[in-house]
Design an enzyme around this catalytic site. Structure first.
Site, PDB file in Angstrom:
ATOM      1  N   SER A  70      -5.610  41.586  24.948  1.00 46.21           N
ATOM      2  CA  SER A  70      -6.318  42.868  24.972  1.00 46.21           C
ATOM      3  C   SER A  70      -7.253  42.875  26.170  1.00 46.21           C
ATOM      4  O   SER A  70      -7.652  41.807  26.662  1.00 46.21           O
ATOM      5  CB  SER A  70      -7.129  43.040  23.675  1.00 46.21           C
ATOM      6  OG  SER A  70      -7.965  44.175  23.741  1.00 46.21           O
ATOM      7  N   TYR A  93     -13.048  40.444  17.036  1.00 47.53           N
ATOM      8  CA  TYR A  93     -11.791  40.739  17.719  1.00 47.53           C
ATOM      9  C   TYR A  93     -11.819  40.225  19.154  1.00 47.53           C
ATOM     10  O   TYR A  93     -10.853  39.597  19.615  1.00 47.53           O
ATOM     11  CB  TYR A  93     -11.530  42.244  17.694  1.00 47.53           C
ATOM     12  CG  TYR A  93     -10.202  42.632  18.297  1.00 47.53           C
ATOM     13  CD1 TYR A  93      -9.028  42.444  17.588  1.00 47.53           C
ATOM     14  CD2 TYR A  93     -10.127  43.189  19.571  1.00 47.53           C
ATOM     15  CE1 TYR A  93      -7.793  42.803  18.132  1.00 47.53           C
ATOM     16  CE2 TYR A  93      -8.915  43.540  20.127  1.00 47.53           C
ATOM     17  CZ  TYR A  93      -7.751  43.347  19.407  1.00 47.53           C
ATOM     18  OH  TYR A  93      -6.538  43.701  19.964  1.00 47.53           O
ATOM     19  N   LYS A 143      -9.336  37.364  20.942  1.00 50.36           N
ATOM     20  CA  LYS A 143      -8.458  37.620  22.082  1.00 50.36           C
ATOM     21  C   LYS A 143      -8.877  36.804  23.313  1.00 50.36           C
ATOM     22  O   LYS A 143      -8.009  36.427  24.121  1.00 50.36           O
ATOM     23  CB  LYS A 143      -8.425  39.121  22.393  1.00 50.36           C
ATOM     24  CG  LYS A 143      -7.745  39.949  21.303  1.00 50.36           C
ATOM     25  CD  LYS A 143      -6.311  39.493  21.036  1.00 50.36           C
ATOM     26  CE  LYS A 143      -5.608  40.359  20.019  1.00 50.36           C
ATOM     27  NZ  LYS A 143      -4.212  39.935  19.771  1.00 50.36           N
TER      28      LYS A 143
END
Length: 232
Positions: free
Chosen positions: A138, A151, A155
């Site tokens: 991402s 998150y 990533k």
């Protein structure tokens, strides 16, 4: 009879994973995919009438993943392409307020799930010196975002894992970290970062560009942090 090309995709029941299935189906590849929802997996197997193989697998469960990998390899051989797509996002909240369980769930699925899949499939791929691995990352794996610490941390971990793994693979294989190319209008984005939903392309629109981009990658891209082109 020529053997079909095989792609392994995790997280096939929703979002990017589901749209990738459609594109590889159109190209005549065999898809072996997994997802957590038994109901949705059953629906997909009925829809594709045996053309592909979808199984309910919890990628955080090492034993389940190993069993799935052995079954896939025994039935279809080694994958030409392995796409670690399955992931979740945390509810948008400050780092000091996110529930410990939610943070752990994000890390378990987004990082340990990827590790489990790699450890189940890649050893035999290395033995045969065959295949490419795509770890879906991402833009938030390369820069932080307020409210999405879990998150982002997961990533960022995928980026580091990919770079290290690239140094370990034999010369005829490659692994890359792929940013989908911005926000995609998925259920996950609606849950964790709703302010980015407006104007974001659908997974179907995204996948029509993404799959062609994925298939253009070569061993020369090994270890790179790449960004998928945005659909027009």
């Amino acid at each position: 009879m020529e053997q079909l090309k095989l792609v392994i995709i995790t997280g096939v029941t929703k979002g990017l994973g589901r749209s990738l299935v459609n594109r590889f189906d159109e190209l005549g590849w065999r898809v072996a995919g997994c997802g957590r929802s038994k109901h949705l997996i059953e629906e997909m197997n009925l829809q594709f009438k045996g053309k592909h193989d979808f199984q309910p697998v919890d990628i955080t469960n090492e034993t389940e993943v190993e069993k799935w990998a052995k079954s896939v390899i025994a039935l279809y051989g080694l994958p030409d392409l392995l796409i670690n797509n399955a992931s979740i996002i945390n509810k948008n909240t400050s780092t000091w307020e996110i529930a410990s369980k939610e943070f752990k769930d994000v890390m378990n699925i987004n990082v340990m799930g990827v590790v489990n899949v790699i450890q189940a499939f890649v050893p035999e791929m290395v033995t045969k010196n065959k295949g490419m691995i795509i770890n879906i990352s991402s833009s938030w794996g390369r820069k932080g975002e307020a409210g999405l610490a879990a998150y982002c941390a997961s990533k960022f971990a995928i980026e580091g894992l990919t770079q290290s793994m690239a140094m370990e693979l034999p010369n005829n294989m490659a692994v890359v970290a792929l940013d989908p190319g911005g926000s995609i209008n998925t259920e996950m984005l609606n849950y964790g970062a709703q302010k980015y939903v407006a104007g974001s392309p659908s997974p179907e629109k995204w996948s029509k560009v993404a799959v062609q981009y994925l298939l253009s990658l070569t061993i020369q891209n090994n270890g790179q942090s790449l960004t998928c082109p945005c659909p027009n």
